[in-house]
Design a protein around this motif. Structure first.
Motif, PDB file in Angstrom:
ATOM      1  N   VAL A 143       0.847  -1.187   0.000  1.00 39.73           N
ATOM      2  CA  VAL A 143       0.000   0.000   0.000  1.00 39.73           C
ATOM      3  C   VAL A 143       0.890   1.246   0.000  1.00 39.73           C
ATOM      4  N   LEU A 144       0.679   2.108  -0.994  1.00 34.25           N
ATOM      5  CA  LEU A 144       1.469   3.321  -1.108  1.00 34.25           C
ATOM      6  C   LEU A 144       0.836   4.458  -0.310  1.00 34.25           C
ATOM      7  N   ALA A 145       1.572   5.543  -0.170  1.00 33.17           N
ATOM      8  CA  ALA A 145       1.131   6.662   0.663  1.00 33.17           C
ATOM      9  C   ALA A 145      -0.169   7.283   0.166  1.00 33.17           C
ATOM     10  N   ASP A 146      -0.428   7.208  -1.146  1.00 30.39           N
ATOM     11  CA  ASP A 146      -1.658   7.786  -1.684  1.00 30.39           C
ATOM     12  C   ASP A 146      -2.833   6.819  -1.655  1.00 30.39           C
ATOM     13  N   GLY A 147      -2.626   5.646  -1.034  1.00 30.14           N
ATOM     14  CA  GLY A 147      -3.689   4.657  -0.916  1.00 30.14           C
ATOM     15  C   GLY A 147      -3.695   3.594  -1.989  1.00 30.14           C
ATOM     16  N   THR A 148      -2.844   3.728  -3.005  1.00 30.91           N
ATOM     17  CA  THR A 148      -2.764   2.718  -4.057  1.00 30.91           C
ATOM     18  C   THR A 148      -2.375   1.366  -3.473  1.00 30.91           C
ATOM     19  N   GLU A 149      -3.127   0.324  -3.844  1.00 31.98           N
ATOM     20  CA  GLU A 149      -2.828  -1.038  -3.381  1.00 31.98           C
ATOM     21  C   GLU A 149      -2.316  -1.874  -4.544  1.00 31.98           C
ATOM     22  N   LEU A 150      -1.182  -2.504  -4.355  1.00 37.04           N
ATOM     23  CA  LEU A 150      -0.560  -3.339  -5.374  1.00 37.04           C
ATOM     24  C   LEU A 150      -0.516  -4.779  -4.882  1.00 37.04           C
ATOM     25  N   GLU A 151      -1.255  -5.659  -5.556  1.00 34.88           N
ATOM     26  CA  GLU A 151      -1.241  -7.074  -5.165  1.00 34.88           C
ATOM     27  C   GLU A 151       0.131  -7.681  -5.449  1.00 34.88           C
ATOM     28  N   ALA A 152       0.561  -8.558  -4.564  1.00 32.54           N
ATOM     29  CA  ALA A 152       1.904  -9.125  -4.717  1.00 32.54           C
ATOM     30  C   ALA A 152       2.000 -10.522  -4.134  1.00 32.54           C
ATOM     31  N   ASP A 153       2.649 -11.403  -4.894  1.00 30.44           N
ATOM     32  CA  ASP A 153       3.092 -12.695  -4.366  1.00 30.44           C
ATOM     33  C   ASP A 153       4.537 -12.584  -3.885  1.00 30.44           C
ATOM     34  N   LEU A 154       5.272 -11.645  -4.488  1.00 33.00           N
ATOM     35  CA  LEU A 154       6.671 -11.404  -4.135  1.00 33.00           C
ATOM     36  C   LEU A 154       6.910  -9.899  -4.091  1.00 33.00           C
ATOM     37  N   VAL A 155       7.609  -9.445  -3.059  1.00 28.18           N
ATOM     38  CA  VAL A 155       8.051  -8.048  -2.982  1.00 28.18           C
ATOM     39  C   VAL A 155       9.576  -8.052  -2.961  1.00 28.18           C
ATOM     40  N   VAL A 156      10.178  -7.339  -3.926  1.00 29.59           N
ATOM     41  CA  VAL A 156      11.629  -7.214  -3.986  1.00 29.59           C
ATOM     42  C   VAL A 156      11.998  -5.792  -3.572  1.00 29.59           C
ATOM     43  N   TYR A 157      12.837  -5.691  -2.560  1.00 30.72           N
ATOM     44  CA  TYR A 157      13.277  -4.387  -2.078  1.00 30.72           C
ATOM     45  C   TYR A 157      14.596  -4.020  -2.760  1.00 30.72           C
ATOM     46  N   ALA A 158      14.490  -3.315  -3.897  1.00 32.43           N
ATOM     47  CA  ALA A 158      15.682  -2.830  -4.602  1.00 32.43           C
ATOM     48  C   ALA A 158      16.022  -1.461  -4.036  1.00 32.43           C
TER      49      ALA A 158
END
Length: 385
Positions: A273-288
């Motif tokens: 969930v981003l600061a503006d409320g956008t939700e991004l579905e994810a099976d994997l999150v990569v922290y680059a």
């Protein structure tokens, strides 16, 4: 003969090699070189810790060599750990409840296991682009989260306009050997280097204007550096904030890799969930999300006090983004005596490692031979990390 493939003065890569050689190719070449030249190189070895014996004037370095604990007693200790320090792993709220997989870019195993998966990559620099491109090629559903602006330059344009007169086949034909190119590059003072870089990047912007227009139309936040001097000054000043495009930026420009903007607010069980409320579905999150200063390795291997005595490594003190002043005039704490006696830092790209390792080696050799080695002034520590 090429900037990406020449590894040292006596070890030249074959003429049939590509300009940008794969890492495994470079690794095989170096492995062969250590055998042929009988270099005492240790593999399967991990440094567990180091302390300095003030009375004896030597280091005690504990090494696990293939399961066996050994103590080395060198007079000088060189941290040749590359340009990056420890991974910057964020601490976002909700990371503990997210049910999918999470990994820093340094831990990413490759794209093969994620076909058909939804992947969110946090970041928009080198690692982020390369990982996004590979995941897309392996049929993952990829979204890049851009948190701040990034400078992108086409690889072909960089090699032609930015480096062609020094590191290329045409340079070799003109008599500019790798040694000459390294010396020419190193001869330009950092204080005025940006003035020579700005026209080159203006030329690149004009050559690839259609690409940049498409990238902007896709919503990508692009910059040319604080003063328009482009990639190499960003590299010298902060070591981040750029990408040399070998294809992945085209995927963003074409919308094949999706783009989101903003800071991460939190994670849920299945979304970012981003600061503006956008939700991004994810099976994997990569922290680059990049890396810290190299003195972070000193903290791990020696102690935090020693790391603080050395201070932040890399940067020029240009007082531009992520390169706080005061002005240093040379790479901060690199290839020269630090505030900690008999402790040295070495790193950088192939050009810098090839060129400046000679000066570091000469400083060590002089001390080994007992030659007088006065140091005009050791750099003051203004930033701890």
């Amino acid at each position: 003969m090429r900037s990406g493939t020449t590894t040292c003065r006596t070890c030249r890569s074959p003429e049939n090699w590509p300009v940008f050689a794969p890492k495994d190719k470079i690794g095989d070449w170096l492995e062969m070189y250590t055998k042929v030249m009988e270099v005492p190189y240790w593999s399967r070895s991990t440094v567990l810790g180091a302390t300095f014996d003030e009375a004896a004037g030597v280091w005690s370095v504990t090494v696990d060599r293939d399961g066996e604990s050994l103590e080395l007693r060198p007079t000088h200790l060189v941290f040749a750990t590359g340009m990056s320090g420890k991974a910057n792993v964020p601490d976002f709220p909700g990371m503990g409840v997210f049910k999918g997989e999470q990994q820093h870019s340094s831990q990413h195993p490759g794209p093969e296991a994620y076909a058909g998966k939804k992947v969110v990559v946090i970041g928009s620099n080198n690692s982020a682009f390369d990982i996004c491109g590979a995941l897309w090629e392996n049929d993952a559903d990829v979204t890049m989260v851009q948190r701040s602006s990034t400078h992108i330059v086409k690889s072909a344009s960089l090699m032609d306009i930015g480096l062609g007169d020094l590191y290329s086949e045409r340079a070799v034909k003109a008599g500019v050997t790798t040694d000459k190119a390294d010396m020419i590059f190193a001869s330009l003072p950092y204080r005025i280097m940006h003035e020579f870089q700005i026209p080159a990047y203006q030329q690149m912007a004009e050559r690839d204007k259609d690409f940049y227009a498409r990238l902007e139309a896709a919503g990508f936040d692009h910059d040319w550096g604080d003063d328009g001097s482009g990639l190499f000054m960003k590299y010298l000043r902060r070591g981040s904030g750029y990408y040399i495009d070998v294809g992945a930026a085209e995927l963003v420009a074409d919308g094949k890799v999706k783009l989101a903007h903003g800071q991460v607010d939190h994670l849920t069980e299945s979304t970012v969930v981003l600061a503006d409320g956008t939700e991004l579905e994810a099976d994997l999150v990569v922290y680059a999300t990049g890396y810290g200063s190299m003195n972070g390795w000193i903290a791990d291997i020696i102690d935090q006090q020693t790391a603080d005595r050395v201070g932040k490594c890399w940067g020029l003190g240009s007082d531009t983004t992520k390169d706080p002043g005061p002005w240093e005039g040379e790479q901060r704490n690199m290839w020269k005596p630090t505030q900690v006696d008999q402790l040295w830092m070495h790193g950088g790209n192939l050009h810098q490692s090839r060129h400046y390792s000679l000066y570091l080696a000469l400083q060590l050799k002089a001390r080994y031979e007992g030659l007088d080695t006065p140091v005009y002034q050791k750099a003051e520590v203004h930033h701890l990390s």
